[in-house]
Design a protein around this motif. Sequence first.
Motif, PDB file in Angstrom:
ATOM      1  N   UNK A 210       0.873  -1.186   0.000  1.00 43.29           N
ATOM      2  CA  UNK A 210       0.000   0.000   0.000  1.00 43.29           C
ATOM      3  C   UNK A 210       0.902   1.225   0.000  1.00 43.29           C
ATOM      4  N   UNK A 211       0.846   2.009  -1.070  1.00 48.01           N
ATOM      5  CA  UNK A 211       1.701   3.209  -1.153  1.00 48.01           C
ATOM      6  C   UNK A 211       0.861   4.403  -1.603  1.00 48.01           C
ATOM      7  N   UNK A 212       1.185   5.590  -1.089  1.00 50.06           N
ATOM      8  CA  UNK A 212       0.471   6.783  -1.549  1.00 50.06           C
ATOM      9  C   UNK A 212       1.019   7.268  -2.894  1.00 50.06           C
ATOM     10  N   UNK A 213       0.122   7.566  -3.821  1.00 53.33           N
ATOM     11  CA  UNK A 213       0.563   8.133  -5.102  1.00 53.33           C
ATOM     12  C   UNK A 213       0.934   9.599  -4.880  1.00 53.33           C
ATOM     13  N   UNK A 214       2.105  10.001  -5.370  1.00 48.58           N
ATOM     14  CA  UNK A 214       2.639  11.331  -5.044  1.00 48.58           C
ATOM     15  C   UNK A 214       1.911  12.473  -5.753  1.00 48.58           C
ATOM     16  N   UNK A 215       1.279  12.180  -6.891  1.00 47.83           N
ATOM     17  CA  UNK A 215       0.673  13.285  -7.642  1.00 47.83           C
ATOM     18  C   UNK A 215      -0.831  13.100  -7.855  1.00 47.83           C
TER      19      UNK A 215
END
Lengths: 254, 60
Positions: A210-215
Amino acid sequence: MKVRFLSDSETSCTAVIEGISAPFANALRRVIMTEIPVYAGKDIIIYENSGPLFDEVIAHRIGLVPLTTPKDSSEDSKSVIISVDVAGPSMVTSADFVSEDPDVVPTSDGFPIVKLGKGQRLKCNIEGVVGYGKDHTRWQPGLASYKNYPSIVIDTVQCNLCGSCIKACPRALIQKDGDVLTVVDAGSCMFCRACEEACAQSNEKSLISVTPLKDVFIFMVESYGAMPAKDLLSTALMVIENKARALDQNLSGA
Amino acid sequence: MSEAFSTDDEPKMYKCINKECKAELSLADLENVQGVKCPFCGGRVLIKLRAQDGKRVSCE
């Protein structure tokens, strides 16, 4: 850049915005809460107050009543007088406000001000002026917040469908669809990573990331009623644009 | 109610709360009696009247 509205109503809206940076999203959030011009009570002129509350308490309560604001309002917009004249026994509410401008009225009739007893009376004029949330919270038009859009990737090749991640997710975002795991409504993920931990305990390593999308951001706006939530977004962008243009003019003149 | 002390050009600042009197008094009215009491009924409880032009209060 892409914008997709997940929900859109008069009082709140949620949009997925792709292609912006975190600093820009934060600038937008701050401008919505502090730099959009809206009407609110500045001073009240009390002619009679024989009720149980002090003048200052009544003024404070009246000041916090949100007023509808035309979209083209600015710092130069004229002040609006709203009159109140109620004799007891009754509850004075925002429904008793009589505005000289039909575009500047309380957003709801249900805000209670003071309860008057028999023979008591409240008579006053409210001076509504345009102001900014950075000066006082009564000019704050609403709330804005954002979070990164989550990317939930499941290694379906190595996954043995043990189901531990399904049980672990507090929002039930992972579901079994035949012999694969699928993610439903990824935008509701709150990055607790319980699925990653559960998967790592059941297997040698976590097969879920689970990773946050930077844009990509989920942007939420809640309006107090001064103007529709969507208008808060567009007005905030106009404020940023005007600031950038003013800076550009000063730079070229320097 | 007697109007012996009252002068019309003086603003009325106080009111006697005696139910049978309720006289509105100016500062000049009070200067003509010893102590603080109503010059008409002798009542010792006076309330201050609100100014006619209203009181401006900030909403902060």
